[in-house]
Motif scaffolding. Structure first.
Motif, PDB file in Angstrom:
ATOM      1  N   LYS A  18       0.851  -1.193   0.000  1.00  0.00           N
ATOM      2  CA  LYS A  18       0.000   0.000   0.000  1.00  0.00           C
ATOM      3  C   LYS A  18       0.886   1.242   0.000  1.00  0.00           C
ATOM      4  CE  LYS A  18      -3.974   2.202   2.163  1.00  0.00           C
ATOM      5  NZ  LYS A  18      -4.620   2.362   0.833  1.00  0.00           N
ATOM      6  N   LEU A  19       0.619   2.157  -0.949  1.00  0.00           N
ATOM      7  CA  LEU A  19       1.529   3.283  -1.164  1.00  0.00           C
ATOM      8  C   LEU A  19       1.310   4.436  -0.197  1.00  0.00           C
ATOM      9  CD1 LEU A  19       1.507   3.396  -5.078  1.00  0.00           C
ATOM     10  CD2 LEU A  19       3.191   2.318  -3.567  1.00  0.00           C
ATOM     11  N   ASP A  20       0.043   4.754   0.110  1.00  0.00           N
ATOM     12  CA  ASP A  20      -0.218   5.934   0.939  1.00  0.00           C
ATOM     13  C   ASP A  20      -0.287   5.564   2.419  1.00  0.00           C
ATOM     14  OD1 ASP A  20      -2.521   4.548  -0.022  1.00  0.00           O
ATOM     15  OD2 ASP A  20      -3.813   6.106   0.776  1.00  0.00           O
ATOM     16  N   LYS A  21       0.063   6.527   3.254  1.00  0.00           N
ATOM     17  CA  LYS A  21       0.092   6.326   4.706  1.00  0.00           C
ATOM     18  C   LYS A  21      -0.243   7.646   5.382  1.00  0.00           C
ATOM     19  CE  LYS A  21       3.520   3.872   6.581  1.00  0.00           C
ATOM     20  NZ  LYS A  21       4.826   3.536   7.239  1.00  0.00           N
ATOM     21  N   PRO A  22      -1.285   7.719   6.225  1.00  0.00           N
ATOM     22  CA  PRO A  22      -2.210   6.633   6.570  1.00  0.00           C
ATOM     23  C   PRO A  22      -3.189   6.346   5.437  1.00  0.00           C
ATOM     24  CG  PRO A  22      -2.953   8.662   7.594  1.00  0.00           C
ATOM     25  CD  PRO A  22      -1.630   8.964   6.939  1.00  0.00           C
ATOM     26  N   SER A  23      -3.955   5.297   5.589  1.00  0.00           N
ATOM     27  CA  SER A  23      -4.917   4.912   4.561  1.00  0.00           C
ATOM     28  C   SER A  23      -6.012   5.960   4.419  1.00  0.00           C
ATOM     29  CB  SER A  23      -5.547   3.566   4.930  1.00  0.00           C
ATOM     30  OG  SER A  23      -6.370   3.703   6.082  1.00  0.00           O
ATOM     31  N   GLY A  24      -6.639   5.981   3.258  1.00  0.00           N
ATOM     32  CA  GLY A  24      -7.776   6.869   3.062  1.00  0.00           C
ATOM     33  C   GLY A  24      -8.898   6.575   4.026  1.00  0.00           C
ATOM     34  N   THR A  25      -9.086   5.298   4.339  1.00  0.00           N
ATOM     35  CA  THR A  25     -10.131   4.913   5.300  1.00  0.00           C
ATOM     36  C   THR A  25      -9.834   5.489   6.678  1.00  0.00           C
ATOM     37  OG1 THR A  25     -10.548   2.877   4.067  1.00  0.00           O
ATOM     38  CG2 THR A  25     -11.318   2.941   6.342  1.00  0.00           C
ATOM     39  N   ALA A  26      -8.571   5.412   7.103  1.00  0.00           N
ATOM     40  CA  ALA A  26      -8.195   5.978   8.402  1.00  0.00           C
ATOM     41  C   ALA A  26      -8.420   7.482   8.426  1.00  0.00           C
ATOM     42  CB  ALA A  26      -6.733   5.652   8.716  1.00  0.00           C
ATOM     43  N   ILE A  27      -8.118   8.150   7.323  1.00  0.00           N
ATOM     44  CA  ILE A  27      -8.342   9.600   7.263  1.00  0.00           C
ATOM     45  C   ILE A  27      -9.839   9.902   7.361  1.00  0.00           C
ATOM     46  CG2 ILE A  27      -8.159  11.632   5.778  1.00  0.00           C
ATOM     47  CD1 ILE A  27      -5.500  10.453   4.742  1.00  0.00           C
ATOM     48  N   THR A  28     -10.664   9.143   6.637  1.00  0.00           N
ATOM     49  CA  THR A  28     -12.117   9.334   6.742  1.00  0.00           C
ATOM     50  C   THR A  28     -12.591   9.149   8.171  1.00  0.00           C
ATOM     51  OG1 THR A  28     -12.477   8.603   4.462  1.00  0.00           O
ATOM     52  CG2 THR A  28     -14.368   8.501   5.950  1.00  0.00           C
ATOM     53  N   LEU A  29     -12.154   8.090   8.826  1.00  0.00           N
ATOM     54  CA  LEU A  29     -12.549   7.835  10.218  1.00  0.00           C
ATOM     55  C   LEU A  29     -12.124   8.984  11.122  1.00  0.00           C
ATOM     56  CD1 LEU A  29     -11.538   4.066  10.308  1.00  0.00           C
ATOM     57  CD2 LEU A  29     -13.864   4.913  10.680  1.00  0.00           C
ATOM     58  N   THR A  30     -10.904   9.470  10.925  1.00  0.00           N
ATOM     59  CA  THR A  30     -10.380  10.554  11.749  1.00  0.00           C
ATOM     60  C   THR A  30     -11.154  11.849  11.516  1.00  0.00           C
ATOM     61  OG1 THR A  30      -8.196   9.518  11.643  1.00  0.00           O
ATOM     62  CG2 THR A  30      -8.288  11.790  12.383  1.00  0.00           C
ATOM     63  N   GLU A  31     -11.469  12.136  10.257  1.00  0.00           N
ATOM     64  CA  GLU A  31     -12.228  13.349   9.956  1.00  0.00           C
ATOM     65  C   GLU A  31     -13.645  13.288  10.529  1.00  0.00           C
ATOM     66  OE1 GLU A  31     -11.798  13.645   5.719  1.00  0.00           O
ATOM     67  OE2 GLU A  31      -9.928  14.800   5.885  1.00  0.00           O
ATOM     68  N   GLN A  32     -14.215  12.096  10.578  1.00  0.00           N
ATOM     69  CA  GLN A  32     -15.529  11.949  11.216  1.00  0.00           C
ATOM     70  C   GLN A  32     -15.447  12.287  12.706  1.00  0.00           C
ATOM     71  OE1 GLN A  32     -16.377   7.864  10.165  1.00  0.00           O
ATOM     72  NE2 GLN A  32     -17.782   8.478   8.548  1.00  0.00           N
ATOM     73  N   ILE A  33     -14.389  11.845  13.351  1.00  0.00           N
ATOM     74  CA  ILE A  33     -14.211  12.152  14.776  1.00  0.00           C
ATOM     75  C   ILE A  33     -14.014  13.656  14.964  1.00  0.00           C
ATOM     76  CG2 ILE A  33     -12.800  11.749  16.834  1.00  0.00           C
ATOM     77  CD1 ILE A  33     -12.086   8.982  15.567  1.00  0.00           C
ATOM     78  N   LEU A  34     -13.178  14.260  14.126  1.00  0.00           N
ATOM     79  CA  LEU A  34     -12.953  15.703  14.222  1.00  0.00           C
ATOM     80  C   LEU A  34     -14.256  16.490  14.098  1.00  0.00           C
ATOM     81  CD1 LEU A  34      -9.730  16.140  12.038  1.00  0.00           C
ATOM     82  CD2 LEU A  34      -9.898  16.359  14.520  1.00  0.00           C
ATOM     83  N   ALA A  35     -15.142  16.046  13.217  1.00  0.00           N
ATOM     84  CA  ALA A  35     -16.400  16.757  12.979  1.00  0.00           C
ATOM     85  C   ALA A  35     -17.379  16.623  14.139  1.00  0.00           C
ATOM     86  CB  ALA A  35     -17.052  16.244  11.700  1.00  0.00           C
ATOM     87  N   ASN A  36     -17.112  15.678  15.030  1.00  0.00           N
ATOM     88  CA  ASN A  36     -18.065  15.390  16.110  1.00  0.00           C
ATOM     89  C   ASN A  36     -17.408  15.368  17.485  1.00  0.00           C
ATOM     90  OD1 ASN A  36     -20.706  14.601  14.616  1.00  0.00           O
ATOM     91  ND2 ASN A  36     -19.107  13.505  13.515  1.00  0.00           N
ATOM     92  N   SER A  37     -16.340  16.156  17.639  1.00  0.00           N
ATOM     93  CA  SER A  37     -15.613  16.159  18.908  1.00  0.00           C
ATOM     94  C   SER A  37     -14.929  17.513  19.095  1.00  0.00           C
ATOM     95  CB  SER A  37     -14.558  15.050  18.916  1.00  0.00           C
ATOM     96  OG  SER A  37     -13.496  15.359  18.027  1.00  0.00           O
ATOM     97  N   ALA A  38     -14.198  17.635  20.201  1.00  0.00           N
ATOM     98  CA  ALA A  38     -13.458  18.868  20.482  1.00  0.00           C
ATOM     99  C   ALA A  38     -12.038  18.831  19.917  1.00  0.00           C
ATOM    100  CB  ALA A  38     -13.403  19.095  21.996  1.00  0.00           C
TER     101      ALA A  38
END
Length: 236
Positions: A135-155
């Motif tokens: 896998k070429l990219d790090k972190p994975s796109g899925t991990a970035i999506t998960l992280t951005e979801q947390i950012l949108a719903n947290s402090a």
């Protein structure tokens, strides 16, 4: 349905097998460059190429009004530009960091858990992803999506890829990326306190879940125009 496969690596080959089992035909496949006369034979294109090729692949399809399903990650700095071109050409587009049904349900669970945990600041969140060594990219796109979801719903205010012996500020979500041979994809969200931990985890057993989701997305996208997501495909 006639499908063009843009990127014919391991994922492309898995998509080919499953698509043919569902009665579709692969009319064009490539891992380097585009032959537009061949591309135009397709009803829809599925792109699992490389970050450097994805934007050109996608926008070339738009110019020929070929709907595109894209699962390539690592090119998203050009996503907004791709959306503009899609709208200008009256084309159709679905991008997802992960097309797996299970992962998209996991996305919904992650969002709901983040909303719940926002009230309890004694828990500190971290994200971990594990993928195969190719896998070429790090972190994975899925991990970035998960992280951005947390950012949108947290402090929390941002995220950072955590390297060994690095410190992370209190309002930053640490993301750990591991590369281990033959791991299709594992994602872990952990909320840790001094008393206990709360963890949710998705583990892929093969590439077939990702491939099948991309084919289902292509079936959804055929004959449509506009920008869609997997939430539209799965009606969640």
């Amino acid at each position: 349905m006639k499908i063009a496969l843009l990127g014919y690596g391991r994922m492309g080959k898995t998509i080919e097998k499953l698509a043919e089992n569902r009665g579709h035909s692969i009319v064009y496949k490539t891992s380097s460059g585009l032959k537009e006369d061949e591309l135009k034979k397709a009803d829809v294109a599925i792109d699992f190429s490389i970050p450097e090729a994805a934007f050109k692949n996608i926008t070339t399809c738009f110019q020929h009004q070929i709907p595109v399903v894209c699962g390539t990650t690592g090119w998203l700095e050009k996503y907004d530009e791709a959306v503009k071109i899609c709208k200008k050409e009256n084309a159709a587009f679905i991008y997802a960091s992960n097309f797996s049904l299970g992962v998209n349900l996991f996305f919904e669970l992650n969002t709901q858990l983040a909303k719940l945990m926002k009230k309890f600041d004694q828990y500190k969140v971290d994200v971990e992803e594990i993928h195969h060594t190719k896998k070429l990219d790090k972190p994975s796109g899925t991990a970035i999506t998960l992280t951005e979801q947390i950012l949108a719903n947290s402090a929390y205010t941002n995220w950072e890829l955590k390297e060994e012996n690095t410190s992370i500020s209190e309002k930053t979500i640490p993301v750990t990326a591991k590369r281990i041979e033959d791991v299709p994809g594992t994602h872990i969200i952990n909320y840790a306190s001094d008393i206990d931990d709360i963890e949710i985890k998705h583990t892929a057993h093969s590439r077939e879940g990702f491939a099948l989701g991309a084919i289902i997305a292509a079936e959804f996208l055929k004959d449509k125009t506009g920008i869609f997501t997997m939430k539209d495909v799965l009606n969640v």
